[in-house]
Design an enzyme around this catalytic site. Structure first.
Site, mmCIF file in Angstrom:
data_model
loop_
_atom_site.group_PDB
_atom_site.id
_atom_site.type_symbol
_atom_site.label_atom_id
_atom_site.label_comp_id
_atom_site.label_asym_id
_atom_site.label_seq_id
_atom_site.Cartn_x
_atom_site.Cartn_y
_atom_site.Cartn_z
ATOM 1 N N CYS A 134 1.184 -1.773 -0.039
ATOM 2 C CA CYS A 134 -0.247 0.343 0.568
ATOM 3 C C CYS A 134 0.720 1.393 -0.129
ATOM 4 O O CYS A 134 1.963 1.156 -0.578
ATOM 5 C CB CYS A 134 -0.682 0.078 1.135
ATOM 6 N N HIS A 135 0.638 2.195 0.876
ATOM 7 C CA HIS A 135 1.710 3.653 0.794
ATOM 8 C C HIS A 135 3.021 2.844 1.384
ATOM 9 O O HIS A 135 3.746 3.645 1.561
ATOM 10 C CB HIS A 135 0.822 4.720 1.954
ATOM 11 N N GLU A 165 -7.280 6.283 -3.673
ATOM 12 C CA GLU A 165 -6.676 7.759 -3.422
ATOM 13 C C GLU A 165 -8.335 8.614 -2.822
ATOM 14 O O GLU A 165 -9.040 9.182 -2.221
ATOM 15 C CB GLU A 165 -6.007 8.419 -3.455
#
Length: 231
Positions: A134-135, A165
């Site tokens: 993910c991030h 997002e």
């Protein structure tokens, strides 16, 4: 016995100060659980050491899966999250896998952390596994190898995409567009056909997962690939 370094964030708010953020719980619990099931050694580390806050969004009923709920109620595990190792204190240790857990907060303290970059560079160049979800994939953005090239240049990877997002309603809060930044570094960005569904990309000993819904599959793929190296 395999040794894993699971890297988490120390940041608890977006730069605007309007919203809380932190570690996305499932992106840590699934790999932690899979490793512990195999009696592997797990170290939870963070840029500053000490407490890693948990993103409240990851604790909402529809996001909190059975594994994550179990660990949320596990006092010993929660105590570990309050006392993570400082990355500078583990630089002399060797790991079979360095795994970057996500959460929007990692966009602030992962990309420019020199110690994290050094750890990943050494890990990758020694042909040992680097994984990110993910991030947390943002922690790979600025890692340069000995030849001066970015680690992710020419690699197939995934991560939280810009449309996701939008769905998460965080486009105005995040410090940068992760998908665009990865592409700017020359990465071959791959994503699931359906947003917010599990997607894992294996590129040699670099493994990435797209979003929180990839947590379980990431744990399965990482442990499977690590077990291959034991044979």
């Amino acid at each position: 016995m395999k040794k894993l370094l699971l890297v988490v964030t120390n940041v608890d708010k977006y730069a605007s100060g309007n919203l809380k953020t932190g570690l996305w719980l499932s992106e840590l619990t699934h790999i932690f659980h899979a490793a512990k099931e195999r009696s592997w050694e797990v170290t939870i580390g963070s840029p500053k050491g000490g407490n890693t806050p948990i993103d409240p969004e990851s604790l909402k009923p529809f996001m909190l899966d059975e594994v994550s709920r179990e660990y949320l109620e596990n006092n010993a595990f929660m105590e570990e999250l309050k006392n993570t190792s400082r990355l500078q204190d583990v630089t002399e240790r060797t790991f079979d896998c360095i795994y970057l857990a996500g959460g929007h907060a990692t966009m602030y303290d992962f990309p420019d952390d020199a110690t994290l970059q050094s750890l990943i560079k050494s890990q990758y160049e020694n042909n040992k596994m680097v994984a990110a979800i993910c991030h947390g994939v943002g922690g790979l953005l600025n890692v340069k190898l000995s030849d001066g090239k970015y680690l992710i240049e020419g690699k197939s990877i995934t991560g939280f995409d810009w449309f996701e997002e939008t769905l998460a309603m965080r486009k105005k809060e995040v410090p940068f567009n992760l998908e665009a930044a990865l592409k700017e570094r020359g990465a071959h960005f791959k994503k699931a056909f359906i947003p917010m569904t599990s997607h894992v990309v294996v590129a040699g000993h670099l493994i990435t997962g797209q979003n929180p819904f990839s947590s379980k599959e990431m744990a399965q793929v990482v442990t499977r690939e690590l077990e291959k190296t034991s044979k």
